[in-house]
Design a protein around this motif. Structure first.
Motif, short mmCIF file in Angstrom:
data_model
loop_
_atom_site.label_atom_id
_atom_site.label_comp_id
_atom_site.label_asym_id
_atom_site.label_seq_id
_atom_site.Cartn_x
_atom_site.Cartn_y
_atom_site.Cartn_z
N LYS A 261 47.57 28.64 42.50
CA LYS A 261 48.05 29.03 41.14
C LYS A 261 47.04 29.96 40.34
N SER A 262 45.91 29.26 40.34
CA SER A 262 44.52 30.04 39.69
C SER A 262 43.98 31.00 40.48
N VAL A 263 44.11 31.13 41.76
CA VAL A 263 43.57 32.16 42.46
C VAL A 263 44.50 33.18 42.29
N THR A 264 45.79 33.22 42.13
CA THR A 264 47.00 34.11 41.82
C THR A 264 46.55 34.84 40.61
N SER A 265 46.20 33.84 39.56
CA SER A 265 45.76 34.47 38.08
C SER A 265 44.66 35.27 38.13
N LEU A 266 43.59 35.00 38.91
CA LEU A 266 42.29 35.72 39.15
C LEU A 266 42.61 37.03 39.84
N ALA A 267 43.31 37.13 40.65
CA ALA A 267 43.55 38.14 41.44
C ALA A 267 44.32 39.13 40.27
N LEU A 268 45.12 38.90 39.49
CA LEU A 268 46.00 39.66 38.98
C LEU A 268 44.97 40.27 37.69
N MET A 269 44.08 39.40 37.31
CA MET A 269 43.13 39.76 36.37
C MET A 269 42.02 40.57 36.78
N GLY A 270 41.72 40.76 38.02
CA GLY A 270 40.83 41.53 38.82
C GLY A 270 39.33 40.50 38.59
N LEU A 271 39.43 39.19 38.65
CA LEU A 271 38.11 38.40 38.15
C LEU A 271 37.77 37.73 39.44
N LEU A 272 38.21 38.22 40.72
CA LEU A 272 37.85 37.47 41.99
C LEU A 272 36.47 38.46 42.33
N PRO A 273 35.56 37.60 43.24
CA PRO A 273 34.50 38.32 43.82
C PRO A 273 34.81 39.40 44.38
N SER A 274 34.10 40.49 44.57
CA SER A 274 34.22 41.50 45.25
C SER A 274 33.73 41.73 46.79
N ARG A 275 33.34 40.54 47.19
CA ARG A 275 32.93 40.33 48.62
C ARG A 275 33.40 38.82 49.19
N GLY A 276 33.44 38.91 50.34
CA GLY A 276 33.97 37.44 50.85
C GLY A 276 35.38 37.24 50.83
N LEU A 277 36.31 38.16 50.58
CA LEU A 277 37.63 37.89 50.28
C LEU A 277 38.43 39.33 50.68
N THR A 278 39.66 39.11 51.06
CA THR A 278 40.82 40.11 51.01
C THR A 278 42.06 40.06 50.20
N VAL A 279 42.13 40.93 49.45
CA VAL A 279 43.51 40.87 48.38
C VAL A 279 44.38 41.82 48.90
N GLY A 280 45.58 41.19 49.14
CA GLY A 280 46.91 42.14 49.65
C GLY A 280 48.16 42.13 48.85
N GLY A 281 48.85 43.00 49.16
CA GLY A 281 50.10 42.98 48.43
C GLY A 281 49.99 43.97 47.16
N SER A 282 50.88 43.65 46.25
CA SER A 282 50.60 44.84 44.91
C SER A 282 51.21 43.88 43.86
N ALA A 283 50.86 44.46 42.68
CA ALA A 283 50.98 43.81 41.21
C ALA A 283 51.36 45.03 40.12
N ARG A 284 52.40 45.58 40.16
CA ARG A 284 52.63 46.93 39.41
C ARG A 284 53.03 46.47 38.10
N MET A 285 52.54 47.03 37.14
CA MET A 285 52.68 46.75 35.68
C MET A 285 52.81 47.83 35.10
N ARG A 286 53.83 47.70 33.91
CA ARG A 286 54.18 48.94 33.23
C ARG A 286 53.11 49.17 32.15
N LEU A 287 52.47 50.20 32.27
CA LEU A 287 51.40 50.65 31.27
C LEU A 287 51.49 51.87 30.39
N PRO A 288 51.15 52.03 29.49
CA PRO A 288 51.37 53.27 28.45
C PRO A 288 51.46 54.48 29.23
N GLU A 289 50.54 54.49 30.15
CA GLU A 289 50.40 55.99 31.13
C GLU A 289 51.42 55.80 32.32
N GLY A 290 52.23 54.78 32.39
CA GLY A 290 52.97 54.63 33.65
C GLY A 290 52.84 53.38 34.37
#
Length: 353
Positions: free
Chosen positions: A51-80
């Motif tokens: 659960k928490s790893v899911t949330s950290l992935a969505l927030m971009g708060l996971l470490p930049s090394r030692g892991l691989t993030v896959g899939g997509s998380a598409r959000m409606r933002l003001p620019e699209g």
């Protein structure tokens, strides 16, 4: 569920941690769900389910090394519409606080202990809303007042250790809503609070969702919290969703044995005095790889040999209710059935197969 276009669509999210000299760890293994404005979606499961790893992935708060993030998380933002997982760290810093915010589990460790509360709240106002000086302090005091902190002007000058646990959590919520983000993630925000304060925090979160039209992702292991707050529920086990449904159908007729086990672990006010709880046996570490079968099989009292013949698919029992089980509980109330049946009542593996 609402038919409106989702604010966030998470599709096959995966997070794999790489360990030198050892097997990789799939903390999140193909999780998909949607978040809609003005609704609360719950991610439910024991500690270690992803659960928490899911949330950290969505927030971009996971470490930049030692892991691989896959899939997509598409959000409606003001620019699209934008995939959050593909954004640069600098772009994610621009979005955090402004368009998406997170309320962490432990408010004392989430707040800087050597900086007054006021400076921590006004930092967000300066960064994302351009407020300075007295205008920022007035807005910060208004935010603390809005979340129910008494004498907010004085509290702005105090340090985190001078506030109670409930007030620290409210301060975190004030920081999260300072820029009226469209998406909020709350990771076990009531775990360290007493029952009375828990109820107040949950009521506050619900009011914010209704008033601001925010989409809230509520991460918890407490089905009592889920019953009182969430509109839609995703039950996670070993990194995958094993059941997903709106609150009513999931509580009225759960179909996955893990969901039934979680419900059976919750004390009930209408149960006879002295009746024991029926916890899920074993621990979250007692599982098998999804590629070999259902990860929950070693802890399940209702599995058959079919459960060990490859990964079960997520099947839609109805338009709104889905489960990942080849032997779902159905017909009679599944929660009642789970209480009535014990491991001793289930035959040996050969008979069940």
């Amino acid at each position: 569920m609402s038919s409106s276009t989702p604010l966030l669509t998470v599709d096959e999210l995966s997070v794999v941690f790489h360990r030198r000299g050892s097997d990789d760890v799939r903390a999140v293994d193909g999780v998909s769900f949607t978040l809609e404005e003005g609704r609360v979606t719950g991610l439910v499961g024991e500690s270690g389910c992803g659960k928490s790893v899911t949330s950290l992935a969505l927030m971009g708060l996971l470490p930049s090394r030692g892991l691989t993030v896959g899939g997509s998380a598409r959000m409606r933002l003001p620019e699209g519409e934008t995939d959050l997982l593909s954004l640069s760290p600098s772009r994610m810093r621009d979005l955090r606080g402004a368009q998406l915010a997170m309320i962490f589990q432990d408010p004392l460790s989430s707040l800087n202990p050597v900086i007054p509360i006021g400076l921590q709240v006004t930092e967000i106002l300066r960064r994302h809303r351009g407020l300075r000086g007295s205008a920022a302090r007035k807005e910060a005091a208004d935010l603390l007042h809005r979340v129910g902190i008494p004498d907010p002007t004085r509290r702005l000058r105090e340090y985190p250790h001078q506030l109670s646990g409930g007030m620290r959590q409210r301060a975190l919520i004030a920081m999260a809503v300072a820029c009226r983000p469209k998406l909020m993630i709350a990771d076990e925000p009531t775990t360290a609070l007493d029952v009375t304060i828990q109820a107040q925090i949950l009521e506050l979160l619900r009011d914010l969702v209704v008033e601001e039209g925010t989409a809230l992702l509520m991460i918890t292991h407490d089905l009592g919290v889920v019953a009182g707050l969430c509109d839609d529920i995703n039950v996670l086990y070993a990194g995958r969703a094993v059941e997903a449904a709106p609150r009513g159908p999931l509580f009225a007729e759960p179909t996955h044995p893990y969901t039934v086990g979680l419900l059976g672990s919750v004390p009930r006010l209408d149960a006879p005095r002295g009746e024991p709880l029926t916890p899920v046996r074993g621990s979250v570490n007692d599982n098998i790889a999804w590629t070999d079968g259902c990860a929950f099989a070693p802890r399940c009292d209702h599995y058959t040999m079919k459960c060990l013949r490859g990964a079960p698919e997520l099947v839609h029992a109805s338009e709104e209710h889905a489960h990942r089980c080849v032997n779902p509980l159905a017909g009679e109330r599944a929660a009642d059935r789970a209480v009535q049946e014990s491991p001793a009542a289930v035959g040996d593996e050969e008979a069940r197969g």
